[in-house]
Design a protein around this motif. Structure first.
Motif, PDB file in Angstrom:
ATOM      1  N   THR A 192      -0.243  10.957   0.553  1.00  0.00           N
ATOM      2  CA  THR A 192       0.072  10.580   1.925  1.00  0.00           C
ATOM      3  C   THR A 192      -1.214  10.315   2.714  1.00  0.00           C
ATOM      4  O   THR A 192      -1.186   9.657   3.733  1.00  0.00           O
ATOM      5  N   TYR A 193      -2.321  10.857   2.188  1.00  0.00           N
ATOM      6  CA  TYR A 193      -3.601  10.668   2.875  1.00  0.00           C
ATOM      7  C   TYR A 193      -3.917   9.184   3.011  1.00  0.00           C
ATOM      8  O   TYR A 193      -4.324   8.716   4.077  1.00  0.00           O
ATOM      9  N   ALA A 194      -3.692   8.426   1.937  1.00  0.00           N
ATOM     10  CA  ALA A 194      -3.991   6.994   1.958  1.00  0.00           C
ATOM     11  C   ALA A 194      -3.173   6.283   3.026  1.00  0.00           C
ATOM     12  O   ALA A 194      -3.684   5.385   3.711  1.00  0.00           O
TER      13      ALA A 194
ATOM     14  N   LEU B 204      -4.661   7.112   6.405  1.00  0.00           N
ATOM     15  CA  LEU B 204      -5.927   6.393   6.575  1.00  0.00           C
ATOM     16  C   LEU B 204      -5.652   4.916   6.882  1.00  0.00           C
ATOM     17  O   LEU B 204      -6.268   4.316   7.769  1.00  0.00           O
ATOM     18  N   ALA B 205      -4.686   4.340   6.154  1.00  0.00           N
ATOM     19  CA  ALA B 205      -4.373   2.918   6.351  1.00  0.00           C
ATOM     20  C   ALA B 205      -3.725   2.685   7.719  1.00  0.00           C
ATOM     21  O   ALA B 205      -3.928   1.635   8.334  1.00  0.00           O
ATOM     22  N   THR B 206      -2.962   3.668   8.193  1.00  0.00           N
ATOM     23  CA  THR B 206      -2.361   3.516   9.527  1.00  0.00           C
ATOM     24  C   THR B 206      -3.461   3.503  10.588  1.00  0.00           C
ATOM     25  O   THR B 206      -3.408   2.729  11.545  1.00  0.00           O
ATOM     26  N   ARG B 207      -4.470   4.346  10.401  1.00  0.00           N
ATOM     27  CA  ARG B 207      -5.613   4.312  11.327  1.00  0.00           C
ATOM     28  C   ARG B 207      -6.259   2.937  11.333  1.00  0.00           C
ATOM     29  O   ARG B 207      -6.619   2.407  12.377  1.00  0.00           O
ATOM     30  N   LEU B 208      -6.394   2.380  10.107  1.00  0.00           N
ATOM     31  CA  LEU B 208      -6.980   1.037  10.001  1.00  0.00           C
ATOM     32  C   LEU B 208      -6.171   0.020  10.810  1.00  0.00           C
ATOM     33  O   LEU B 208      -6.729  -0.791  11.542  1.00  0.00           O
TER      34      LEU B 208
ATOM     35  N   LEU C 173       0.787  -1.236   0.000  1.00  0.00           N
ATOM     36  CA  LEU C 173       0.000   0.000   0.000  1.00  0.00           C
ATOM     37  C   LEU C 173       0.823   1.292   0.000  1.00  0.00           C
ATOM     38  O   LEU C 173       0.596   2.164  -0.849  1.00  0.00           O
ATOM     39  N   PRO C 174       1.803   1.448   0.905  1.00  0.00           N
ATOM     40  CA  PRO C 174       2.562   2.715   0.906  1.00  0.00           C
ATOM     41  C   PRO C 174       3.314   2.937  -0.406  1.00  0.00           C
ATOM     42  O   PRO C 174       3.439   4.065  -0.866  1.00  0.00           O
ATOM     43  N   VAL C 175       3.813   1.829  -0.993  1.00  0.00           N
ATOM     44  CA  VAL C 175       4.564   1.957  -2.243  1.00  0.00           C
ATOM     45  C   VAL C 175       3.642   2.465  -3.345  1.00  0.00           C
ATOM     46  O   VAL C 175       3.967   3.394  -4.098  1.00  0.00           O
ATOM     47  N   VAL C 176       2.449   1.843  -3.425  1.00  0.00           N
ATOM     48  CA  VAL C 176       1.474   2.250  -4.441  1.00  0.00           C
ATOM     49  C   VAL C 176       1.036   3.696  -4.195  1.00  0.00           C
ATOM     50  O   VAL C 176       0.978   4.513  -5.124  1.00  0.00           O
ATOM     51  N   ALA C 177       0.766   4.004  -2.914  1.00  0.00           N
ATOM     52  CA  ALA C 177       0.327   5.364  -2.581  1.00  0.00           C
ATOM     53  C   ALA C 177       1.393   6.374  -2.978  1.00  0.00           C
ATOM     54  O   ALA C 177       1.080   7.466  -3.469  1.00  0.00           O
ATOM     55  N   ALA C 178       2.663   6.005  -2.794  1.00  0.00           N
ATOM     56  CA  ALA C 178       3.756   6.924  -3.109  1.00  0.00           C
ATOM     57  C   ALA C 178       3.780   7.259  -4.602  1.00  0.00           C
ATOM     58  O   ALA C 178       4.037   8.397  -4.983  1.00  0.00           O
ATOM     59  N   THR C 179       3.483   6.260  -5.441  1.00  0.00           N
ATOM     60  CA  THR C 179       3.505   6.518  -6.892  1.00  0.00           C
ATOM     61  C   THR C 179       2.398   7.482  -7.282  1.00  0.00           C
ATOM     62  O   THR C 179       2.497   8.169  -8.277  1.00  0.00           O
ATOM     63  N   PHE C 180       1.332   7.525  -6.476  1.00  0.00           N
ATOM     64  CA  PHE C 180       0.280   8.506  -6.727  1.00  0.00           C
ATOM     65  C   PHE C 180       0.518   9.795  -5.951  1.00  0.00           C
ATOM     66  O   PHE C 180      -0.295  10.707  -5.986  1.00  0.00           O
ATOM     67  N   GLY C 181       1.625   9.809  -5.199  1.00  0.00           N
ATOM     68  CA  GLY C 181       1.952  10.996  -4.419  1.00  0.00           C
ATOM     69  C   GLY C 181       0.958  11.286  -3.314  1.00  0.00           C
ATOM     70  O   GLY C 181       0.757  12.426  -2.918  1.00  0.00           O
TER      71      GLY C 181
END
Ligand SMILES: Nc1ncnc2c1ncn2[C@@H]1O[C@H](COP(=O)(O)OP(=O)(O)OP(=O)(O)O)[C@@H](O)[C@H]1O
Ligand SMILES: [Mg+2]
Lengths: 326, 247
Positions: free
Chosen positions: A32-34, A37-41, A22-30
């Motif tokens: 940090t919100y994701a 959100l995922a850390t909260r999960l 997830l963080p890797v994919v989120a990084a490619t979209f730039g």
């Protein structure tokens, strides 16, 4: 049974891959919100897994789990605050080091669970629900009244705890720390529930009278489960304080206890992984519905009722257990 | 030596005296049957011996130790096991899980958190053996809710025996079993004779007269007679109060 286990394994494998990537994919979209959100999960999932140990396996419907979550959060925030202010607490300077503060958070929550558990486990049924709620409300009002630590307004943490002296600035690093700890919690709780201890805890939910006749003093086993769950919730609270860099009495409000219960029931009682799924569903619904209306809970309530009616084993059970006769 | 000694036991439920100044002594390794009409107070007596029900007065002595104030688990660990008139099983567990828990209870502390209890042969092997003894070997992996009524009664007995008790209380163990099933249990109980002290509550007079060393007749919370099968059969009080004309 066999087929359900296979499906569970596949789901867990897929979820693990997705969470690691997830963080890797989120990084490619730039984005940090994701990651936030995922850390909260991950944190909510951890607390929900701990609550499942006592509700799902132990049959002990605690309506005060947020108290241990909040105490864990306040422990790390207060230790950091005292250090920054240069004012010792109980003769201790305070700390900003996770390796000290997080275990202390677990200790504080565990001690609170020991005291409250020992008193509330003398009751059962609706009384147990009410008394666990009452203790949690008591803790809540104590922190509302503690003006020194911000009272109602809460207490900010200037920065995250250090880990072995190193600062945790990168949200992705923090995410992976939470993921690792969640995996450890699921592993341990899974072990506990299948052990001799777990058999007694589960057996006491199914038939307390039989277990007493066999020679088990069930209250002791329940208390230990209650303390373990409180400690894990305390760790979750410590992580939450680091994510939000802020703690407030809202962390231990009765609505928060209710939310944790919803996650467990939504995910599936006594299903180990289910509560993480429940936490994911809860966060997704919360973040989408709350954009539509501030009264999102009015919409969410009926959804929970429908799931409880049509999927009594929760989302996890619905996904993994073959429907009989269908 | 007496395995169980009860003196002056009284239990009142409101105006009703369910146990009325009851005295009873059971010798070690004796099979002692208690018979009596419905509502005589048999289950209430069992409840007081196990500790589920607190008597209003009187003492209960097990193997020369006064256990009147002991908790249910304490008495159980001291060697007492009981079967319930209405089956008390862990629904949601398999038959084998239920028996394994009884064995686990006798293997010291269960504060063991890591090893998988279902893969522990020190629990599973004796559990299977106990199931085989009551004729449930092929039902070991069935969930309790999948068992027939008679099978649940058999499981109840397998659990009781798996506790390796010194003193066994059986509250109508054969009730609800088929004729074949109860024959099997009669044979099992008679094979246990002399290895443990057994208090048997049973309405089936054939079984009682076949198994019991001595009998006590309980009527309205009082024991009106104790003796061998022959003595009880001819006792005029018993004939009046309980056995009626057909004994
Ligand atoms: N908890 C209770 N509260 C009030 N009365 C009770 C309670 N338990 C039992 N009784 C009454 O005490 C009497 C004895 O009941 P008990 O169950 O001991 O009889 P029993 O000899 O086992 O009968 P059965 O052959 O039907 O099993 C009955 O009149 C019953 O209604
Ligand atoms: Mg009875």
């Amino acid at each position: 049974m066999q087929r359900g286990e296979r499906i569970s394994q596949i789901l867990v494998a897929l979820a693990t891959i997705a969470l690691v990537a997830l963080p890797v994919v989120a990084a490619t979209f730039g984005s940090t919100y994701a990651v936030t959100l995922a850390t909260r999960l991950l944190i909510y999932g951890m607390v929900a897994v701990s609550l499942d140990l006592i509700i799902g396996y132990g049959g002990l419907i605690s309506f005060g789990h947020a108290a241990y979550f909040g105490l864990g959060g306040y422990t790390v925030a207060i230790l950091a605050f005292q250090l920054a202010e240069g004012v010792p607490i109980f003769g201790y300077d305070g700390t900003n080091e996770a390796l000290v503060a997080w275990p202390l958070a677990m200790l504080v929550s565990g001690l609170a669970a020991l005291v409250f558990g020992a008193l509330s486990l003398r009751t059962s049924g609706a009384y147990f629900i009410m008394i666990t709620l009452a203790f949690a409300q008591m803790v809540y009002y104590v922190f509302v009244a503690l003006k020194y630590y911000g009272g109602d307004d809460g207490l900010a943490m200037a920065r995250r705890n250090t880990l072995g002296g190193a600062r945790i600035v990168d949200p992705q690093i923090f995410y992976y720390i939470c993921l690792g700890l969640l995996a450890a919690v699921i592993f341990l709780v899974g072990r506990f529930t299948r052990s001799r201890f777990g058999m007694v805890l589960t057996g006491a939910r199914m038939n307390e009278r039989r277990m007493a006749a066999l020679g088990f003093s069930v209250m002791r086993y329940r208390l230990v489960a209650f303390v373990i769950a409180g400690m894990i919730a305390g760790l979750g609270g410590a992580l939450w304080a680091n994510l939000a860099r802020f703690v407030s009495p809202d962390m231990m409000a009765w609505t928060k206890s209710g939310e944790f219960m919803v996650m467990v029931i939504l995910g599936g009682l006594g299903s180990l992984f289910g509560p993480v799924l429940g936490a994911a569903a809860f966060i997704l619904v919360e973040s989408t519905l709350s954009e539509l209306t501030e009264y999102w809970q009015v919409l969410f309530g009926p959804v929970v009722v429908l799931i409880a009616l049509f999927a009594p084993r929760g989302l996890w059970g619905w996904l993994t257990v073959r429907r009989r006769g269908a | 030596m007496s395995a169980l000694h009860i003196a002056g036991l009284v239990k009142r439920f409101g105006a009703l005296t369910a146990t009325d100044d009851l005295n009873l002594s059971v010798a070690e390794n004796e099979l002692h049957a208690i018979i009596g009409p419905n509502g005589a107070g048999k289950s209430t007596l069992i409840g007081q011996i196990t500790g589920e029900i607190q008597p209003n007065s009187g003492t209960i002595t097990m193997f020369h130790t006064d256990v009147t104030r002991w908790s249910v688990p304490q008495r159980s660990l001291a060697g007492l096991a009981r079967s319930f008139q209405i089956t008390q099983l862990c629904q949601g567990f398999t038959a084998e899980d239920n028996v394994a828990l009884a064995i686990q209870a006798r293997q010291g502390s269960s504060f063991r958190f890591f090893a998988d209890a279902r893969k522990d042969r020190r629990l599973r092997d004796p559990a299977r053996a106990a199931l085989a003894r009551v004729g449930l070997a092929d039902r070991a992996d069935r969930l309790v809710e999948e068992l027939s009524h008679g099978e649940k009664r058999q499981l109840e007995i397998a659990i009781t025996l798996a506790m390796t008790p010194r003193l066994i209380l059986l509250d109508e163990p054969m009730a609800g079993m088929s004729h074949d099933e109860s024959q099997k249990i009669v044979a099992l109980l008679s094979s246990l004779k002399g290895t443990a002290t057994i208090v048997l509550i049973e309405h089936d007079m054939d079984a009682v007269f076949a198994l019991a060393d001595r009998l006590s007749v309980l009527v309205s919370g009082r024991i009106i007679a104790t003796g061998t099968a022959e003595e009880i059969r001819v006792n005029p009080d018993v004939r009046d109060a309980y056995l009626g004309g057909d004994a």
